[in-house]
Write an enzyme that holds these catalytic residues in place. Structure first.
Site, short mmCIF file in Angstrom:
data_model
loop_
_atom_site.label_atom_id
_atom_site.label_comp_id
_atom_site.label_asym_id
_atom_site.label_seq_id
_atom_site.Cartn_x
_atom_site.Cartn_y
_atom_site.Cartn_z
N PHE A 136 0.85 -1.19 0.00
CA PHE A 136 0.00 0.00 0.00
C PHE A 136 0.89 1.24 0.00
O PHE A 136 1.77 1.37 0.84
CB PHE A 136 -0.93 0.02 1.23
CG PHE A 136 -1.94 1.13 1.15
CD1 PHE A 136 -3.09 1.00 0.37
CD2 PHE A 136 -1.74 2.33 1.82
CE1 PHE A 136 -4.01 2.04 0.26
CE2 PHE A 136 -2.66 3.38 1.72
CZ PHE A 136 -3.79 3.23 0.94
N ASP A 221 9.13 2.62 1.22
CA ASP A 221 7.99 3.38 1.72
C ASP A 221 7.93 3.15 3.24
O ASP A 221 7.50 2.09 3.70
CB ASP A 221 6.72 2.89 1.04
CG ASP A 221 5.47 3.58 1.58
OD1 ASP A 221 5.54 4.21 2.66
OD2 ASP A 221 4.41 3.46 0.94
N LYS A 250 2.82 10.10 8.13
CA LYS A 250 2.18 9.62 9.36
C LYS A 250 2.89 10.16 10.62
O LYS A 250 2.75 11.34 10.94
CB LYS A 250 2.12 8.09 9.36
CG LYS A 250 1.06 7.55 8.36
CD LYS A 250 0.85 6.08 8.51
CE LYS A 250 -0.12 5.49 7.52
NZ LYS A 250 -1.52 5.65 7.88
C1 LIG Z 1 2.96 2.32 3.76
C2 LIG Z 1 2.03 3.43 3.42
N1 LIG Z 1 2.31 4.24 2.40
C3 LIG Z 1 1.52 5.28 2.06
C4 LIG Z 1 0.36 5.53 2.75
C5 LIG Z 1 -0.50 6.69 2.36
O1 LIG Z 1 -0.36 7.74 3.25
P1 LIG Z 1 -1.41 8.95 3.25
O2 LIG Z 1 -2.71 8.38 3.64
O3 LIG Z 1 -0.83 9.92 4.22
O4 LIG Z 1 -1.45 9.49 1.86
C6 LIG Z 1 0.02 4.72 3.83
C7 LIG Z 1 -1.24 4.94 4.57
O5 LIG Z 1 -1.78 4.09 5.20
C8 LIG Z 1 0.87 3.65 4.17
O6 LIG Z 1 0.58 2.83 5.19
#
Ligand SMILES: Cc1ncc(COP(=O)(O)O)c(C=O)c1O
Length: 400
Positions: A136, A221, A250
């Site tokens: 994700f 990520d 986050k």
């Molecule tokens: C690993 C990862 N990358 C990207 C995101 C996306 O972040 P945002 O919701 O701040 O755009 C998330 C959100 O859950 C995530 O867990």
């Protein structure tokens, strides 16, 4: 104006389905709703509130900055942005920082940078991006397509191209797909949304080796795993592998919206003036708060404390499982823990979440069959005990 949960459906786009109660106040790891009912917060705003609610360091930083300067855009730089970038580069492998407002935007920047780097250095043919099933990376069209969950990316018409997926923890599958036309491999060092799935021993090292062999960039990520969540400032430090680009969001803001992409000077060069940007990126309020969070999180006391909390939570969950036999496995790193349900309860993680709310504890799910715990990194021991006591009542209720 008196606000009720019922009003939500009248005024909001229905892409979310929030809880029936409306939280109005938070302090540390406790939250209260409109009716005054108290909850122990093991969700932390989905791995965001790394210092709990209203931590004084954050409140002070925001208050102080709010009286100096709110916004300028990137036509001008500002002191908090430069100070935070200096601290982030001092604390990591990176030499350069790009600011965004969310995880998705940080990842969007990382992917665009990787493509631009590949075109500049190797030519137009080097386009392929490889990512992992169940990964994700956010909800922009590029990032959701790189994420390995078709349920999120399908149904919006033509997708960005040259993106392929292989199973997580399967280095052989990656070896078969990666080639000299691969520009980047994007991965979470521990899959969060996909079910709290840690990397198997050596998997990440093998990914790094394959990237090196084919001159592809490795993008980590760390939006969910980063900023102390796993017990080091970033998870890569524990895996013996350094990425070329890392994204953070986050916990980076602890509750104030900010995202960042970190990379080396040589790679950063390819995002020349005018190639990418964001009006709010590097906003002084966001950067001042993030700097305050970093000062607290990046200390031995807090990072060691994360490991102690991991042990404590896992032990309590094991004790609950001894009584009720609901978990197939409890896994994860630091304050990012997943409890996968047994076959008998498959697909019912949300029932546990809802029962938890009834009993005064907020938890998350990660997919249909994993209950996820992402509390504050400094949640007091007493709150862990009380929260898991309430969670045990919720388990008892679901089990019947
Ligand atoms: C690993 C990862 N990358 C990207 C995101 C996306 O972040 P945002 O919701 O701040 O755009 C998330 C959100 O859950 C995530 O867990």
């Amino acid at each position: 104006m008196a606000v009720t949960r019922e009003m939500f459906s009248d005024v909001m786009v229905p892409n979310y389905n929030p809880a029936q109660m409306v939280p109005v106040k938070g302090e540390g790891s406790r939250v209260w709703d409109q009716a005054g009912k108290e909850y122990i917060d093991f969700a932390g705003g989905i791995a965001v509130n790394c210092l709990g609610h209203c931590h004084p360091a954050m409140v002070n930083a925001l208050h102080e900055q709010s009286q100096k300067l709110w916004h300028l855009s990137n036509v001008f730089t500002n002191e908090p942005a430069i100070r935070l970038a200096k601290k982030l580069t001092d604390a990591t492998f990176a030499d350069r920082v790009y600011y965004a407002n969310s995880g998705a935007e940080a990842n969007e920047a990382a992917l665009k940078l990787a493509r631009r780097w590949a075109i500049d250095v190797h030519g137009e043919q080097k386009q392929k991006i490889i990512a992992f099933n169940k990964g994700f990376h956010g909800r922009t069209f590029f990032t959701v397509t790189v994420g390995g969950q078709p349920a999120y990316s399908d149904g919006f018409g033509p997708k960005p191209g040259a993106i392929e997926h292989v199973p997580y923890n399967d280095a052989d599958a990656l070896a078969k797909l990666i080639d000299d036309e691969t520009c980047a491999v994007m991965m979470e060092p521990l899959q969060g949304e996909g079910g709290v799935v840690p990397p198997e021993q050596d998997f990440v090292k093998q990914v790094r080796e394959l990237c090196d062999k084919h001159n592809a960039l490795l993008i980590f990520d760390e939006v969910q795993t980063g900023f102390g969540r796993t017990g080091t400032l970033y998870a890569y430090e524990q895996l013996g592998v350094t990425p070329d680009i890392l994204t953070s969001a986050k916990s980076l803001g602890g509750g104030f919206p900010i995202g960042a992409m970190l990379t080396t000077a040589a790679i950063a060069e390819h995002l020349k003036p005018g190639t990418h940007g964001s009006t709010y990126g590097g906003n002084p309020l966001a950067c001042a708060v993030s700097e305050a969070v970093l000062e607290v999180v990046n200390t031995e006391t807090v990072l060691e404390g994360v490991k102690q909390r991991e042990t404590m939570i896992k032990e309590h969950l094991a004790a609950i499982n001894d009584k009720y036999n609901v978990f197939k496995e409890v896994r994860g790193m630091g304050c990012l823990i997943g409890a996968e349900l047994t076959e008998q309860f498959e697909g019912r993680a949300r029932d546990f979440l809802l029962a938890g709310q009834e009993h005064g504890v907020m938890v998350l799910v990660a997919g249909a069959s994993v209950i996820r715990f992402t509390p504050s990194l400094i949640i007091p021991e007493a709150d862990i005990k009380e929260g898991l006591k309430r969670f045990e009542h919720a388990v008892a209720q679901v089990v019947g």
